[in-house]
Design a protein around this motif. Structure first.
Motif, PDB file in Angstrom:
ATOM      1  N   LEU A 137       0.846  -1.147  -0.002  1.00 46.94           N
ATOM      2  CA  LEU A 137      -0.055  -0.129  -0.105  1.00 46.94           C
ATOM      3  C   LEU A 137       0.800   1.354   0.059  1.00 46.94           C
ATOM      4  CD1 LEU A 137      -3.062  -1.030   2.347  1.00 46.94           C
ATOM      5  CD2 LEU A 137      -2.765  -1.239  -0.152  1.00 46.94           C
TER       6      LEU A 137
ATOM      7  N   HIS B 241       3.064   2.787 -10.002  1.00 46.33           N
ATOM      8  CA  HIS B 241       3.123   2.292  -8.721  1.00 46.33           C
ATOM      9  C   HIS B 241       4.475   2.026  -8.336  1.00 46.33           C
ATOM     10  CE1 HIS B 241       1.661  -0.604  -5.566  1.00 46.33           C
ATOM     11  NE2 HIS B 241       2.619  -1.374  -5.918  1.00 46.33           N
TER      12      HIS B 241
ATOM     13  N   LEU C 233      -6.145  -5.802  -6.847  1.00 46.10           N
ATOM     14  CA  LEU C 233      -5.819  -5.051  -5.601  1.00 46.10           C
ATOM     15  C   LEU C 233      -5.621  -3.416  -6.163  1.00 46.10           C
ATOM     16  CD1 LEU C 233      -5.575  -4.755  -2.602  1.00 46.10           C
ATOM     17  CD2 LEU C 233      -3.104  -4.832  -2.965  1.00 46.10           C
ATOM     18  N   HIS C 234      -4.822  -3.353  -6.978  1.00 47.72           N
ATOM     19  CA  HIS C 234      -4.309  -2.024  -7.432  1.00 47.72           C
ATOM     20  C   HIS C 234      -5.301  -1.412  -8.565  1.00 47.72           C
ATOM     21  CE1 HIS C 234      -0.761  -3.474  -5.174  1.00 47.72           C
ATOM     22  NE2 HIS C 234      -0.698  -2.295  -4.647  1.00 47.72           N
ATOM     23  N   ARG C 235      -5.368  -0.425  -8.647  1.00 51.16           N
ATOM     24  CA  ARG C 235      -6.365   0.293  -9.860  1.00 51.16           C
ATOM     25  C   ARG C 235      -5.453   1.021 -10.642  1.00 51.16           C
ATOM     26  NH1 ARG C 235      -8.863   4.425  -8.887  1.00 51.16           N
ATOM     27  NH2 ARG C 235     -10.758   4.107 -10.015  1.00 51.16           N
TER      28      ARG C 235
ATOM     29  N   THR D 163      -5.986   1.725  -4.615  1.00 50.97           N
ATOM     30  CA  THR D 163      -6.497   0.372  -4.486  1.00 50.97           C
ATOM     31  C   THR D 163      -8.229  -0.026  -4.518  1.00 50.97           C
ATOM     32  OG1 THR D 163      -6.333  -0.025  -2.171  1.00 50.97           O
ATOM     33  CG2 THR D 163      -4.359  -0.173  -3.041  1.00 50.97           C
TER      34      THR D 163
ATOM     35  N   LYS E  60      -0.421   0.583 -11.750  1.00 51.57           N
ATOM     36  CA  LYS E  60      -0.589  -0.552 -10.973  1.00 51.57           C
ATOM     37  C   LYS E  60       0.591  -1.629 -11.693  1.00 51.57           C
ATOM     38  CE  LYS E  60      -3.938  -3.486 -12.025  1.00 51.57           C
ATOM     39  NZ  LYS E  60      -5.334  -4.133 -12.115  1.00 51.57           N
TER      40      LYS E  60
END
Ligand code: FAD
Ligand code: SF4
Length: 329
Positions: A114, A161, A192-194, A204, A268
């Protein structure tokens, strides 16, 4: 730094309830990203709930042959674990390519996933940034965008990311276990990641107050033949310009199984599904590797300062596949 309250969680459910009930509360892992953001004024939590004493610091075998990694496992411990090094070398290598020894000793599995983008404008509270302040604008689009995205960006945000570990986990099809107010849910890490779209402030799919408790690695024979390669400005203590996590199994000169993810290219970790499809069953040759890389990068949209990322990603993928096919790395 703004004043804040600090609590040490001893129970996961209570920690979730506490953070969920307070819009300006946050979980605290190793603090190596969050505390920096608090110092910079990028984050201003009023309550920190420290989750490092929760019983999530084990690396355990799963009945199906996979491995469960607790969210509190430190990056150094995960990188050094014998099972991870032998069965999932790409994960160990990705962790060791990140940050520094001291940081890895503190950083946790949950916090690493995160961590927020290293876009310099995001970290500078004096300039517009849609991710930090929605609707304020994106300073990177017309600014210095050498480090930014070439895939999946939007007009609202072109950040990338930063986690190396997450790129390896995406290639390995890991599953993230999350505890929320409604109970536990399992999220394939690729979901999970956007991508930034119109809401780049959300990195996320997690809801406020959801706690990562573990990451599960599937039993994946091809993962034993895997590696991570990171291209960066310095040999250590630098984020990826481009990175590649790959696993490859070649039988009788043909690609039997392959997993690929890129870092440094998108908002991501970027699973290279097109490259994988192009390679499965193909001859394990330089030409196949080049074609696969080109298929994946066909939609790349370089910015003013980062066109170099496209050939860099292609060459890095080709090089890593060549080495894996030869049994190297
Ligand atoms: C100088 C420097 C260089 C670095 N270089 C690299 C690099 O090259 N590659 C790389 O990948 N990383 C790099 N890092 C980043 C580093 O890996 C991250 O800071 C670290 O992994 C974050 O983990 P943490 O436990 O300290 O998270 P924290 O800072 O404690 O938390 C980060 C975020 O996660 C949330 N959080 C923490 N734990 C949980 C949980 N269990 N459930 C839900 N939310 C949670 C926090 O609320 C916060 O929003 C670098 C950092 C620094 C300072
Ligand atoms: S790229 Fe994203 S994080 Fe960077 S300034 Fe633009 S909106 Fe902010």
């Amino acid at each position: 730094m703004s004043p804040f309250d600090y609590e040490r969680a001893t129970d996961a459910g209570a920690a979730v309830a506490r953070v969920s009930a307070q819009p300006h509360a946050a979980f605290l892992g190793g603090g190596t990203n969050l505390v920096d953001h608090m110092r910079l004024g990028v984050a201003r939590p009023e309550l920190l709930v420290d989750v490092t004493r929760l019983p999530f610091s084990k690396i355990e075998p799963l009945p199906d042959g996979g491995v469960r990694v607790g969210a509190g496992v430190r990056n150094s411990d995960l990188a050094a674990d014998r099972t991870i090094r032998s069965r999932y070398p790409v994960l160990s290598q990705a962790l060791l390519a990140g940050a520094s020894g001291q940081l890895r000793n503190l950083a946790t599995t949950g916090g690493n996933l995160l961590q927020r983008t290293r876009c310099a404008y995001f970290q500078d509270v004096t300039v517009p940034c849609n991710k930090r302040k929605p609707g304020s604008g994106c300073s990177a689009i017309e600014g210095c965008n050498r480090d930014h995205a070439v895939l999946g960006a939007s007009e609202q945000c072109i950040a990338v990311h930063p986690s190396d570990m997450a790129v390896a986990l995406v290639a390995l099809d890991a599953v993230v276990i999350v505890l929320g107010r409604q109970g536990e849910r399992r999220i394939p890490i690729g979901d999970l990641h956007r991508l930034p779209g119109d809401s780049p402030e959300r990195d996320t799919v997690l809801e406020h107050g959801e706690l990562i408790t573990a990451v599960e690695l599937p039993p994946l024979p091809v993962a034993a033949h895997s590696a991570y390669y990171k291209v960066r400005d310095r040999a250590s203590y630098a984020f990826a310009l481009v990175s590649v996590a790959a696993a490859l199994q070649v039988t009788n000169g043909r690609v039997q199984e392959v997993r690929i993810a890129f870092g440094g290219l998108a908002h991501k970790p970027w699973r290279a599904a097109r490259a994988e499809a192009s390679l499965r069953g193909a001859a394990a040759t330089e030409e196949s590797y080049r074609r696969a890389a080109e298929a994946e990068l066909a939609d790349a949209k370089p910015l003013k300062h980062n066109a170099f990322k496209v050939p860099m990603a292609r060459n890095t993928l080709q090089m890593l596949l060549r080495q894996l096919a030869a049994g190297g790395r």
